[in-house]
Motif scaffolding. Sequence first.
Motif, PDB file in Angstrom:
ATOM      1  N   SER A  44      95.766 -18.247  20.541  1.00  0.00           N
ATOM      2  CA  SER A  44      96.005 -19.382  19.649  1.00  0.00           C
ATOM      3  C   SER A  44      95.984 -18.914  18.200  1.00  0.00           C
ATOM      4  O   SER A  44      95.424 -17.858  17.871  1.00  0.00           O
ATOM      5  N   ASN A  45      96.577 -19.724  17.331  1.00  0.00           N
ATOM      6  CA  ASN A  45      96.583 -19.387  15.904  1.00  0.00           C
ATOM      7  C   ASN A  45      95.170 -19.289  15.355  1.00  0.00           C
ATOM      8  O   ASN A  45      94.866 -18.397  14.564  1.00  0.00           O
ATOM      9  N   SER A  46      94.298 -20.200  15.777  1.00  0.00           N
ATOM     10  CA  SER A  46      92.930 -20.210  15.239  1.00  0.00           C
ATOM     11  C   SER A  46      92.160 -18.973  15.682  1.00  0.00           C
ATOM     12  O   SER A  46      91.423 -18.378  14.879  1.00  0.00           O
ATOM     13  N   VAL A  47      92.314 -18.569  16.951  1.00  0.00           N
ATOM     14  CA  VAL A  47      91.617 -17.380  17.441  1.00  0.00           C
ATOM     15  C   VAL A  47      92.155 -16.125  16.759  1.00  0.00           C
ATOM     16  O   VAL A  47      91.385 -15.280  16.296  1.00  0.00           O
ATOM     17  N   LEU A  48      93.463 -16.009  16.669  1.00  0.00           N
ATOM     18  CA  LEU A  48      94.057 -14.837  16.030  1.00  0.00           C
ATOM     19  C   LEU A  48      93.642 -14.753  14.574  1.00  0.00           C
ATOM     20  O   LEU A  48      93.265 -13.679  14.071  1.00  0.00           O
ATOM     21  N   SER A  49      93.675 -15.876  13.870  1.00  0.00           N
ATOM     22  CA  SER A  49      93.296 -15.898  12.455  1.00  0.00           C
ATOM     23  C   SER A  49      91.844 -15.492  12.268  1.00  0.00           C
ATOM     24  O   SER A  49      91.515 -14.670  11.389  1.00  0.00           O
ATOM     25  N   ALA A  50      90.951 -16.037  13.107  1.00  0.00           N
ATOM     26  CA  ALA A  50      89.526 -15.732  12.972  1.00  0.00           C
ATOM     27  C   ALA A  50      89.242 -14.274  13.280  1.00  0.00           C
ATOM     28  O   ALA A  50      88.461 -13.619  12.571  1.00  0.00           O
ATOM     29  N   ARG A  51      89.875 -13.745  14.323  1.00  0.00           N
ATOM     30  CA  ARG A  51      89.611 -12.351  14.698  1.00  0.00           C
ATOM     31  C   ARG A  51      90.186 -11.384  13.657  1.00  0.00           C
ATOM     32  O   ARG A  51      89.552 -10.388  13.308  1.00  0.00           O
ATOM     33  N   LEU A  52      91.375 -11.660  13.161  1.00  0.00           N
ATOM     34  CA  LEU A  52      91.951 -10.785  12.142  1.00  0.00           C
ATOM     35  C   LEU A  52      91.107 -10.811  10.865  1.00  0.00           C
ATOM     36  O   LEU A  52      90.917  -9.774  10.221  1.00  0.00           O
ATOM     37  N   ALA A  53      90.596 -11.977  10.516  1.00  0.00           N
ATOM     38  CA  ALA A  53      89.744 -12.078   9.333  1.00  0.00           C
ATOM     39  C   ALA A  53      88.484 -11.241   9.511  1.00  0.00           C
ATOM     40  O   ALA A  53      88.049 -10.534   8.592  1.00  0.00           O
ATOM     41  N   ARG A  54      87.875 -11.312  10.691  1.00  0.00           N
ATOM     42  CA  ARG A  54      86.653 -10.552  10.941  1.00  0.00           C
ATOM     43  C   ARG A  54      86.927  -9.051  10.973  1.00  0.00           C
ATOM     44  O   ARG A  54      86.171  -8.259  10.390  1.00  0.00           O
ATOM     45  N   LEU A  55      87.999  -8.642  11.624  1.00  0.00           N
ATOM     46  CA  LEU A  55      88.323  -7.217  11.690  1.00  0.00           C
ATOM     47  C   LEU A  55      88.701  -6.672  10.315  1.00  0.00           C
ATOM     48  O   LEU A  55      88.433  -5.506  10.006  1.00  0.00           O
ATOM     49  N   THR A  56      89.287  -7.511   9.477  1.00  0.00           N
ATOM     50  CA  THR A  56      89.588  -7.110   8.096  1.00  0.00           C
ATOM     51  C   THR A  56      88.296  -6.975   7.304  1.00  0.00           C
ATOM     52  O   THR A  56      88.113  -6.016   6.539  1.00  0.00           O
ATOM     53  N   GLU A  57      87.387  -7.916   7.500  1.00  0.00           N
ATOM     54  CA  GLU A  57      86.087  -7.848   6.830  1.00  0.00           C
ATOM     55  C   GLU A  57      85.329  -6.580   7.217  1.00  0.00           C
ATOM     56  O   GLU A  57      84.655  -5.962   6.384  1.00  0.00           O
ATOM     57  N   LEU A  58      85.475  -6.161   8.452  1.00  0.00           N
ATOM     58  CA  LEU A  58      84.810  -4.942   8.936  1.00  0.00           C
ATOM     59  C   LEU A  58      85.546  -3.672   8.522  1.00  0.00           C
ATOM     60  O   LEU A  58      85.066  -2.569   8.797  1.00  0.00           O
ATOM     61  N   GLY A  59      86.704  -3.819   7.899  1.00  0.00           N
ATOM     62  CA  GLY A  59      87.417  -2.646   7.399  1.00  0.00           C
ATOM     63  C   GLY A  59      88.378  -1.999   8.373  1.00  0.00           C
ATOM     64  O   GLY A  59      88.854  -0.887   8.130  1.00  0.00           O
ATOM     65  N   LEU A  60      88.730  -2.689   9.476  1.00  0.00           N
ATOM     66  CA  LEU A  60      89.663  -2.111  10.440  1.00  0.00           C
ATOM     67  C   LEU A  60      91.110  -2.427  10.083  1.00  0.00           C
ATOM     68  O   LEU A  60      92.030  -1.761  10.561  1.00  0.00           O
ATOM     69  N   PHE A  61      91.308  -3.468   9.267  1.00  0.00           N
ATOM     70  CA  PHE A  61      92.638  -3.832   8.791  1.00  0.00           C
ATOM     71  C   PHE A  61      92.611  -4.011   7.282  1.00  0.00           C
ATOM     72  O   PHE A  61      91.576  -4.355   6.707  1.00  0.00           O
ATOM     73  N   ASP A  62      93.761  -3.789   6.661  1.00  0.00           N
ATOM     74  CA  ASP A  62      94.019  -4.228   5.297  1.00  0.00           C
ATOM     75  C   ASP A  62      95.005  -5.388   5.374  1.00  0.00           C
ATOM     76  O   ASP A  62      96.022  -5.309   6.089  1.00  0.00           O
ATOM     77  N   LYS A  63      94.711  -6.472   4.667  1.00  0.00           N
ATOM     78  CA  LYS A  63      95.614  -7.618   4.604  1.00  0.00           C
ATOM     79  C   LYS A  63      96.540  -7.423   3.426  1.00  0.00           C
ATOM     80  O   LYS A  63      96.110  -7.386   2.267  1.00  0.00           O
ATOM     81  N   VAL A  64      97.836  -7.279   3.695  1.00  0.00           N
ATOM     82  CA  VAL A  64      98.810  -6.917   2.657  1.00  0.00           C
ATOM     83  C   VAL A  64      99.899  -7.983   2.584  1.00  0.00           C
ATOM     84  O   VAL A  64     100.507  -8.349   3.593  1.00  0.00           O
ATOM     85  N   ARG A  65     100.126  -8.486   1.370  1.00  0.00           N
ATOM     86  CA  ARG A  65     101.190  -9.499   1.183  1.00  0.00           C
ATOM     87  C   ARG A  65     102.548  -8.809   1.271  1.00  0.00           C
ATOM     88  O   ARG A  65     102.789  -7.787   0.628  1.00  0.00           O
ATOM     89  N   TYR A  66     103.455  -9.402   2.055  1.00  0.00           N
ATOM     90  CA  TYR A  66     104.801  -8.848   2.143  1.00  0.00           C
ATOM     91  C   TYR A  66     105.867  -9.849   1.697  1.00  0.00           C
ATOM     92  O   TYR A  66     107.048  -9.515   1.600  1.00  0.00           O
ATOM     93  N   SER A  67     105.432 -11.098   1.397  1.00  0.00           N
ATOM     94  CA  SER A  67     106.371 -12.111   0.912  1.00  0.00           C
ATOM     95  C   SER A  67     105.638 -13.029  -0.055  1.00  0.00           C
ATOM     96  O   SER A  67     104.499 -13.422   0.190  1.00  0.00           O
ATOM     97  N   ASP A  68     106.322 -13.369  -1.176  1.00  0.00           N
ATOM     98  CA  ASP A  68     105.709 -14.246  -2.168  1.00  0.00           C
ATOM     99  C   ASP A  68     106.078 -15.710  -1.964  1.00  0.00           C
ATOM    100  O   ASP A  68     105.263 -16.597  -2.224  1.00  0.00           O
ATOM    101  N   ARG A  69     107.293 -15.980  -1.529  1.00  0.00           N
ATOM    102  CA  ARG A  69     107.756 -17.356  -1.380  1.00  0.00           C
ATOM    103  C   ARG A  69     108.392 -17.539  -0.013  1.00  0.00           C
ATOM    104  O   ARG A  69     109.557 -17.168   0.170  1.00  0.00           O
ATOM    105  N   PRO A  70     107.615 -18.085   0.925  1.00  0.00           N
ATOM    106  CA  PRO A  70     106.191 -18.436   0.845  1.00  0.00           C
ATOM    107  C   PRO A  70     105.317 -17.188   0.935  1.00  0.00           C
ATOM    108  O   PRO A  70     105.791 -16.117   1.341  1.00  0.00           O
TER     109      PRO A  70
END
Length: 310
Positions: A54-80
């Motif tokens: 689900s979107n909520s599970v994927l979002s929560a897990r990616l946020a946690r893994l990013t917080e732990l340093g396993l991912f970098d969250k990188v913007r690839y589009s400005d609009r949107p």
Amino acid sequence: MARRAAYTELEPGGDNAIAVTLGALGDEWNLWILRYAIAGCRRYGDWMEHGSISNSVLSARLARLTELGLFDKVRYSDRPARYEYQLTGRGVSVWPILLSMWAWEARWAPMSDAPLPAMRHRECGSRFVPVLVCAACGEETVRHDVAARLGPSGDWSRSVPASIGRRRSANALKPSQLLPHTMELLGNRWSAAMLGAFMLGARRFGELSDRTGAPPAMVADRLRRFTELGVISTELAPNRPDWVTYHLTEKGEAFFPVVVLMIAWGQRWFRAPEGPAIEFTHRCGKRFDPLLVCSECRHRLRATEVLVEE
């Protein structure tokens, strides 16, 4: 892929590297996300194509893994504004753990609902299984070849994460059962703690309860489940038939590479100021650093050289 060289320093007296690692890698969805990230997934849609997350599970897990340093969250589009998740060096270095889990499941849980495909080593062209060796001497290694002792941050109370093993309803959305037996051992905080106690030599009910801090009812429940899985066996003391000891079976012993690779990964990237949680010494006399080699050519395995035959 983006890379971070720095490790994370943990809070004094708080969770140690083992607890952080189990919290991160003792979660089915986290492992599922990492598996596909290593295969190239970066954006929400990439993961959505591979399963019913689900979107909520994927979002929560990616946020946690990013917080732990396993991912970098990188913007690839400005609009949107849109983002992708790029594995860091910390995230990429999980692959030997996933590989060892995969191999253990293929060998010891062959009746799984989702049979695992074979792996081929690009360098030698052969199907293979990963073999654990000592990085210092190159010898193939099993649990009894390694001496382990608790380090300065190795208190059991600091090694059991509070974030895994919460009860979920039978209808809770879960990933396909890719690693069902692995999750039985690592996906419950008390299971993980008891497995660690077994690996460090605990054999009796009281030892398991004292070392892990688990309530007696939980120890009894986990012992029953471990026996059903074939991970441990029981023996009666010859002179005291009322005394029972518990021993890792061949299947249980074979899980050692998963355990030691997880601990090594955790202590590399998450460091308690007091020092390591566990210190390993190989029978060659050197510090034991785990390494995986190909069973066929005995060359070191690297992520880019492992091909999965879907």
